[in-house]
Write an enzyme that holds these catalytic residues in place. Structure first.
Site, PDB file in Angstrom:
ATOM      1  N   SER A 243       0.818  -1.085  -0.105  1.00 27.38           N
ATOM      2  CA  SER A 243      -0.042  -0.106  -0.002  1.00 27.38           C
ATOM      3  C   SER A 243       0.895   1.285   0.032  1.00 27.38           C
ATOM      4  O   SER A 243       2.102   1.151  -0.046  1.00 27.38           O
ATOM      5  CB  SER A 243      -0.781   0.142   1.373  1.00 27.38           C
ATOM      6  OG  SER A 243      -0.148   0.411   2.238  1.00 27.38           O
ATOM      7  N   LYS A 244       0.180   2.287  -0.074  1.00 22.94           N
ATOM      8  CA  LYS A 244       1.045   3.582  -0.066  1.00 22.94           C
ATOM      9  C   LYS A 244       1.853   3.768   1.214  1.00 22.94           C
ATOM     10  O   LYS A 244       2.907   4.535   1.432  1.00 22.94           O
ATOM     11  CB  LYS A 244      -0.184   4.712  -0.226  1.00 22.94           C
ATOM     12  CG  LYS A 244      -0.730   5.368  -1.391  1.00 22.94           C
ATOM     13  CD  LYS A 244      -1.509   6.581  -1.249  1.00 22.94           C
ATOM     14  CE  LYS A 244      -1.741   6.932  -2.639  1.00 22.94           C
ATOM     15  NZ  LYS A 244      -2.938   7.711  -2.492  1.00 22.94           N
ATOM     16  N   ARG A 245       1.493   3.177   2.314  1.00 18.39           N
ATOM     17  CA  ARG A 245       2.221   3.228   3.402  1.00 18.39           C
ATOM     18  C   ARG A 245       3.601   2.678   3.499  1.00 18.39           C
ATOM     19  O   ARG A 245       4.517   3.170   3.859  1.00 18.39           O
ATOM     20  CB  ARG A 245       1.557   2.356   4.486  1.00 18.39           C
ATOM     21  CG  ARG A 245       1.699   2.421   5.990  1.00 18.39           C
ATOM     22  CD  ARG A 245       0.780   1.813   6.845  1.00 18.39           C
ATOM     23  NE  ARG A 245       0.551   0.453   6.052  1.00 18.39           N
ATOM     24  CZ  ARG A 245       1.424  -0.645   6.593  1.00 18.39           C
ATOM     25  NH1 ARG A 245       2.484  -0.347   7.208  1.00 18.39           N
ATOM     26  NH2 ARG A 245       1.093  -1.749   6.219  1.00 18.39           N
ATOM     27  N   GLY A 247       5.286   3.447   0.899  1.00 16.61           N
ATOM     28  CA  GLY A 247       6.109   4.187  -0.152  1.00 16.61           C
ATOM     29  C   GLY A 247       5.739   3.890  -1.778  1.00 16.61           C
ATOM     30  O   GLY A 247       6.274   4.467  -2.503  1.00 16.61           O
TER      31      GLY A 247
END
Ligand code: GLU
Length: 469
Positions: A243-245, A247
């Site tokens: 996920s975006k978490r 990066g």
């Protein structure tokens, strides 16, 4: 005829996971001379947007994943879903359900309290015409549900092999049409996949439960199943779903950071697939010719940004200078650095490409070719405090005056001899010289830089340094 589809919902930019799915569909279609169909699943009108749709199309184009048909839009096919739902209603496989969301919630909570999995209890399955009429007269809206038979479903998946699922865990009779006249995701997908004659449904592993729901709809229409292939999910380094978490950015963000389409294409292909042990770099054609669903790994694949960086650096390093210039030009523009496609710029690119992980890196690593470097006060002071350095810089300028700069190897040799003849340390020349002409402490070979910059620029920068303050 092989027909696959990529069916994104335009509720967000195209991310790495979506691109991975699209890519495997594309490789499969190309490998077998089939068709790749693009379908935009935009029935969630609140969350879908034109902007995301454009982002998806542009991302696919940039990655070189071309579609043969489409894009088709689900929002323009509502009549078809309604017609197909009515067909099931007439057959008695689907039925109207008048339970309100509040009632459903209450009943689900009750089941959970009793320790049972929450599912629709089938209450409206056997309403007769009079009961339905009276509910309608009360102003209650209905949805359409499809009956889910008891028992087990079996699936032969092209990647996962044999999988089975108990129908009881599918949550009870499933809604196919909502009260606002829109189809649910699972229903629209099956109607479309049948209508578009899709032969292979290749999508993320997280859709497995949907597949079992969709199999029931295929059966209701009396249609044969396509071949399903559930491809491995992408995980972050901590083994949680990517996920975006972590990066992980959208495809276009990677473009913006200076990743090459070829590198990302290559990198994504190797997530969950090893075309050949011991080899990492493959051309698009090689990947197409080697692609095979049965060879995919069914375990999740870890997205490793360092590997992508490495791969990108390989593509940059091996690219022809003139082609690399074309790709890097927008990045120079973005930095406000004016570049022309001339020998000077091509020399800069040739020198910088060996160390660049991204196009952005290439630009920062060659900026000193176009913009005079600026040293900090401390840096200037440190150099000037060293008497031998100033002396050696002057001698170097003399040496440079008498050299054509045709060979950096020659120039280095002469410089070493010169420094040695004064009994000085070579580092007292090269370290400050590098800083003065590039503004950086590390980089390509110093004498390569000198020859690539040309002696005029080098002399000007060194003289300016010596004469200043
Ligand atoms: N619109 C769905 C998604 O974005 C498509 C899934 C499928 O391939 O059926 O996840």
């Amino acid at each position: 005829m092989i027909r696959v589809r990529f069916a994104p919902s335009p509720t967000g930019a195209l991310h790495i996971g979506g691109a991975h799915t699209a890519l495997f569909n594309y490789l499969f279609a190309k490998r077998l001379g089939g068709k790749f169909i693009l379908r935009i699943e935009d029935t969630d009108t609140e969350r879908s947007s034109k902007e995301f749709e454009e982002n998806i199309l542009e991302s696919l184009k940039w990655l070189g994943i071309e579609w043969d048909e489409g894009p088709y839009y689900q929002s323009k096919r509502l009549d078809l879903y309604r017609e197909k739902a009515n067909e099931l209603l007439k057959k008695g496989i689907a039925y109207e359900c008048f339970c309100t969301p509040e009632e459903l919630k209450e009943r689900r909570e009750m089941m959970v309290k009793m320790g049972r999995p929450p599912r629709y209890d089938g209450r409206c399955r056997d309403l007769d015409e009079d009961q339905k009429r009276s509910l309608r007269e009360k102003g209650l809206k209905s949805v359409l549900r499809i009956k889910i038979p008891d028992g087990k479903s079996f699936l032969r998946d092209a990647v996962k092999g044999e999988v089975s699922f108990s129908n009881e865990s599918l949550g009870g009779d499933m809604v196919i049409m909502k009260s606002d006249g829109y189809p649910t995701y699972n229903f629209a997908v099956v109607v479309d996949d049948i209508d578009m004659e899709i032969t292979h449904v290749i999508r993320g592993d997280d859709h497995l439960t949907n597949t079992f729901k969709q199999m029931i709809i295929y059966k209701a229409f009396g249609k044969e199943l396509p071949q399903f292939a559930h491809i491995p999910l992408l995980l972050g380094p901590d083994k949680a779903k990517l996920s975006k978490r972590h990066g992980a950015a959208s495809v276009l963000e990677y473009r913006q950071m200076g990743y090459l389409s070829d590198a990302l294409f290559n990198f994504l292909s190797l997530l969950g697939w090893t075309p050949k042990e011991g080899q990492d770099i493959f051309s698009r054609d090689e990947l197409i010719s080697m692609f095979c669903l049965a060879k995919l790994n069914s375990n999740p694949a870890v997205f490793d940004i360092k590997r992508l960086e490495w791969m990108n650096s390989q593509y940059i390093k091996n690219m022809d200078d003139s082609k690399l210039f074309d790709l890097a030009k927008p990045f120079y523009d973005k930095e406000g650095i004016k570049v022309l496609k001339d020998n000077f710029t091509l020399r800069a690119i040739n020198l910088g490409k060996a160390r660049a992980k991204t196009l952005q890196d290439l630009v920062s690593g060659t900026k000193y070719f176009f913009v005079e470097p600026e040293l900090s006060f401390e840096e200037v002071k440190a150099i000037k405090l060293n008497n031998s350095t100033l002396f050696l810089l002057e001698k170097f300028l003399v040496l440079l005056d008498n050299d054509e700069c045709n060979s950096h190897i020659e120039l280095e040799k002469k410089s070493r001899e010169m420094v040695a003849s004064y009994n000085q340390a070579f580092k007292d020349l090269v370290n400050p010289l590098r800083l003065i002409i590039t503004g950086m402490k590390v980089g390509p070979g110093l004498f390569e830089i000198v020859c690539a910059l040309g002696k005029d620029i080098v002399k000007r920068r060194v003289l300016k340094f010596i004469n200043e303050s």
